[in-house]
Design a protein around this motif. Structure first.
Motif, PDB file in Angstrom:
ATOM      1  N   SER A   2       0.831  -1.207  -0.165  1.00 37.18           N
ATOM      2  CA  SER A   2       0.067   0.036  -0.100  1.00 37.18           C
ATOM      3  C   SER A   2       0.824   1.341   0.095  1.00 37.18           C
ATOM      4  N   TYR A   3       2.015   1.121   0.054  1.00 33.87           N
ATOM      5  CA  TYR A   3       2.907   2.326   0.314  1.00 33.87           C
ATOM      6  C   TYR A   3       3.085   2.877  -0.931  1.00 33.87           C
ATOM      7  N   LEU A   4       3.140   2.153  -2.048  1.00 34.64           N
ATOM      8  CA  LEU A   4       2.942   2.944  -3.584  1.00 34.64           C
ATOM      9  C   LEU A   4       1.742   3.115  -4.147  1.00 34.64           C
ATOM     10  N   ASP A   5       0.782   2.573  -3.523  1.00 30.41           N
ATOM     11  CA  ASP A   5      -0.577   2.849  -3.957  1.00 30.41           C
ATOM     12  C   ASP A   5      -0.964   4.340  -4.056  1.00 30.41           C
ATOM     13  N   GLY A   6      -1.266   4.881  -5.122  1.00 26.17           N
ATOM     14  CA  GLY A   6      -1.694   6.462  -5.423  1.00 26.17           C
ATOM     15  C   GLY A   6      -0.611   7.209  -5.717  1.00 26.17           C
ATOM     16  N   GLN A   7       0.844   6.668  -5.604  1.00 24.33           N
ATOM     17  CA  GLN A   7       1.916   7.567  -6.031  1.00 24.33           C
ATOM     18  C   GLN A   7       2.310   7.791  -7.544  1.00 24.33           C
ATOM     19  N   THR A   8       3.006   8.609  -7.445  1.00 21.69           N
ATOM     20  CA  THR A   8       3.518   8.721  -8.983  1.00 21.69           C
ATOM     21  C   THR A   8       4.817   8.183  -9.060  1.00 21.69           C
ATOM     22  N   VAL A   9       4.758   7.186 -10.098  1.00 27.19           N
ATOM     23  CA  VAL A   9       5.914   6.397 -10.353  1.00 27.19           C
ATOM     24  C   VAL A   9       6.487   6.420 -11.763  1.00 27.19           C
ATOM     25  N   GLN A  10       7.701   5.982 -11.973  1.00 25.96           N
ATOM     26  CA  GLN A  10       8.362   5.989 -13.182  1.00 25.96           C
ATOM     27  C   GLN A  10       8.878   4.698 -13.611  1.00 25.96           C
ATOM     28  N   VAL A  11       8.802   4.009 -14.639  1.00 23.16           N
ATOM     29  CA  VAL A  11       9.084   2.742 -14.920  1.00 23.16           C
ATOM     30  C   VAL A  11       9.458   2.486 -16.189  1.00 23.16           C
ATOM     31  N   THR A  12      10.350   1.402 -16.832  1.00 23.54           N
ATOM     32  CA  THR A  12      10.881   1.472 -18.004  1.00 23.54           C
ATOM     33  C   THR A  12      10.672   0.022 -18.160  1.00 23.54           C
ATOM     34  N   GLY A  13      10.161  -0.570 -19.561  1.00 28.43           N
ATOM     35  CA  GLY A  13       9.686  -1.815 -20.004  1.00 28.43           C
ATOM     36  C   GLY A  13       9.363  -1.833 -21.473  1.00 28.43           C
ATOM     37  N   GLU A  14       9.433  -3.137 -21.786  1.00 32.07           N
ATOM     38  CA  GLU A  14       9.216  -3.437 -23.196  1.00 32.07           C
ATOM     39  C   GLU A  14       7.607  -3.584 -23.254  1.00 32.07           C
ATOM     40  N   VAL A  15       7.109  -3.135 -24.332  1.00 34.55           N
ATOM     41  CA  VAL A  15       5.784  -3.567 -24.690  1.00 34.55           C
ATOM     42  C   VAL A  15       5.569  -4.812 -25.333  1.00 34.55           C
ATOM     43  N   VAL A  16       4.728  -5.539 -24.766  1.00 34.74           N
ATOM     44  CA  VAL A  16       4.274  -6.612 -25.049  1.00 34.74           C
ATOM     45  C   VAL A  16       2.927  -7.065 -25.524  1.00 34.74           C
ATOM     46  N   GLY A  17       2.491  -8.110 -26.264  1.00 37.98           N
ATOM     47  CA  GLY A  17       0.949  -8.254 -26.474  1.00 37.98           C
ATOM     48  C   GLY A  17       0.487  -7.564 -27.499  1.00 37.98           C
ATOM     49  N   ASP A  18      -0.939  -7.021 -27.461  1.00 41.90           N
ATOM     50  CA  ASP A  18      -1.464  -6.288 -27.879  1.00 41.90           C
ATOM     51  C   ASP A  18      -2.047  -4.994 -27.433  1.00 41.90           C
ATOM     52  N   ARG A  19      -2.291  -4.045 -28.363  1.00 44.06           N
ATOM     53  CA  ARG A  19      -3.074  -2.814 -27.722  1.00 44.06           C
ATOM     54  C   ARG A  19      -4.625  -3.056 -27.629  1.00 44.06           C
ATOM     55  N   ILE A  20      -5.038  -2.780 -26.578  1.00 44.55           N
ATOM     56  CA  ILE A  20      -6.556  -3.076 -26.459  1.00 44.55           C
ATOM     57  C   ILE A  20      -7.218  -1.701 -25.809  1.00 44.55           C
ATOM     58  N   ASN A  21      -8.210  -1.340 -26.879  1.00 39.99           N
ATOM     59  CA  ASN A  21      -8.969   0.095 -26.467  1.00 39.99           C
ATOM     60  C   ASN A  21      -9.662  -0.102 -25.342  1.00 39.99           C
ATOM     61  N   ALA A  22      -9.753   0.947 -24.735  1.00 38.25           N
ATOM     62  CA  ALA A  22     -10.481   1.207 -23.480  1.00 38.25           C
ATOM     63  C   ALA A  22     -12.099   1.039 -23.704  1.00 38.25           C
ATOM     64  N   GLU A  23     -12.674   0.540 -22.745  1.00 36.35           N
ATOM     65  CA  GLU A  23     -14.172   0.330 -22.808  1.00 36.35           C
ATOM     66  C   GLU A  23     -14.825   1.951 -22.678  1.00 36.35           C
ATOM     67  N   LEU A  24     -15.597   2.349 -23.391  1.00 30.17           N
ATOM     68  CA  LEU A  24     -16.378   3.534 -23.261  1.00 30.17           C
ATOM     69  C   LEU A  24     -15.383   4.761 -23.358  1.00 30.17           C
ATOM     70  N   ASP A  25     -14.071   4.552 -23.611  1.00 32.37           N
ATOM     71  CA  ASP A  25     -13.276   5.614 -23.695  1.00 32.37           C
ATOM     72  C   ASP A  25     -12.323   5.580 -24.924  1.00 32.37           C
ATOM     73  N   PHE A  26     -13.124   6.197 -26.093  1.00 35.25           N
ATOM     74  CA  PHE A  26     -12.269   5.932 -27.399  1.00 35.25           C
ATOM     75  C   PHE A  26     -11.018   6.604 -27.473  1.00 35.25           C
ATOM     76  N   ASP A  27     -10.435   7.568 -26.486  1.00 34.69           N
ATOM     77  CA  ASP A  27      -9.337   8.265 -26.604  1.00 34.69           C
ATOM     78  C   ASP A  27      -8.368   7.336 -26.035  1.00 34.69           C
ATOM     79  N   HIS A  28      -8.671   6.393 -25.053  1.00 36.40           N
ATOM     80  CA  HIS A  28      -7.463   5.818 -24.357  1.00 36.40           C
ATOM     81  C   HIS A  28      -7.501   4.377 -24.638  1.00 36.40           C
ATOM     82  N   CYS A  29      -6.400   3.477 -24.471  1.00 38.75           N
ATOM     83  CA  CYS A  29      -6.101   2.254 -24.674  1.00 38.75           C
ATOM     84  C   CYS A  29      -5.097   1.664 -23.446  1.00 38.75           C
ATOM     85  N   TRP A  30      -5.282   0.300 -23.636  1.00 36.47           N
ATOM     86  CA  TRP A  30      -4.300  -0.532 -22.744  1.00 36.47           C
ATOM     87  C   TRP A  30      -3.242  -1.105 -23.322  1.00 36.47           C
TER      88      TRP A  30
END
Length: 216
Positions: free
Chosen positions: A83-111
């Protein structure tokens, strides 16, 4: 000998002229300068004491915690976060894997899914804008190394907006390195288990035929 007498004696020594009148004038000027310097030394600390502390530099005990501090962490640490990091502003680096999934009911965002590059295979789902994903040229899969991104945003240990999912809501996405196709050389050792199984099967067939022939 008084302080003034000492000053006058010094004046006789260092006076620019040897006359008594010039020595007295020099002694008077020297004594006046010393008096002004002493008054200044006494007045400055008194002025500092009267000025007091700066009211704008006071600690407010009622101030709420601020989550604007950025925790530069790793995806593997987010996967095991408490819970210490819950709600905190974090910065990470990683490789994008899988596919891009559109967010439900929000056409400007995706997962998108970020995978750790430290060999731990830890992953974190990231909610970001479609515009931010324009820097992604490759999604990691077999034979492909995905684009590496640096993502900064708010980490949710149990996001109330997404069914309690542990996720990262991105506020900034930047490119670290582009993806590429990966050609792996064939590894002969990977064929060894299959060859052993085939040989074991042939051996069992021969044993079965020998047992059947012996019964005749």
């Amino acid at each position: 000998m008084s302080a003034f007498a000492r000053i006058r004696a010094l004046a006789y020594v260092f006076a620019p002229a040897r006359s008594l009148a010039s020595a007295r004038a020099f002694a008077l000027a020297f004594a006046l300068a010393c008096a002004l310097a002493l008054a200044a030394l006494v007045a400055v600390p008194a002025a500092w004491a009267e000025e007091g502390p700066d009211p704008s530099n006071q600690v407010n005990p009622q101030q709420l915690p601020d989550s604007s501090f950025i925790y530069d962490t790793s995806i593997s640490e987010l996967e095991t976060a408490d819970s210490y990091l819950d709600g905190q502003t974090v910065q990470v680096t990683g490789e994008v894997v899988g596919d891009r999934i559109n967010a439900e009911l929000d056409f400007d965002h995706c997962w998108i899914t970020l995978e750790a590059t430290d060999g731990s295979f830890a992953e974190v789902p990231v909610l970001t804008t479609l515009a931010a994903t324009s820097v992604i040229d490759t999604y990691g899969a077999y034979g492909k190394r995905g684009t590496v991104l640096q993502v900064r945003g708010t980490f949710n240990l149990s996001c109330p907006d997404h069914a309690g999912l542990s996720d990262l809501h991105a506020s900034h996405v930047s490119l670290v390195s582009k993806g590429a196709a990966v050609r792996e050389a064939p590894d002969a050792l990977r064929f060894v288990p299959g060859v052993l199984l085939v040989l074991a099967g042939l051996a069992l067939v021969l044993v079965f035929r020998h047992m059947r022939e012996s019964r005749r």
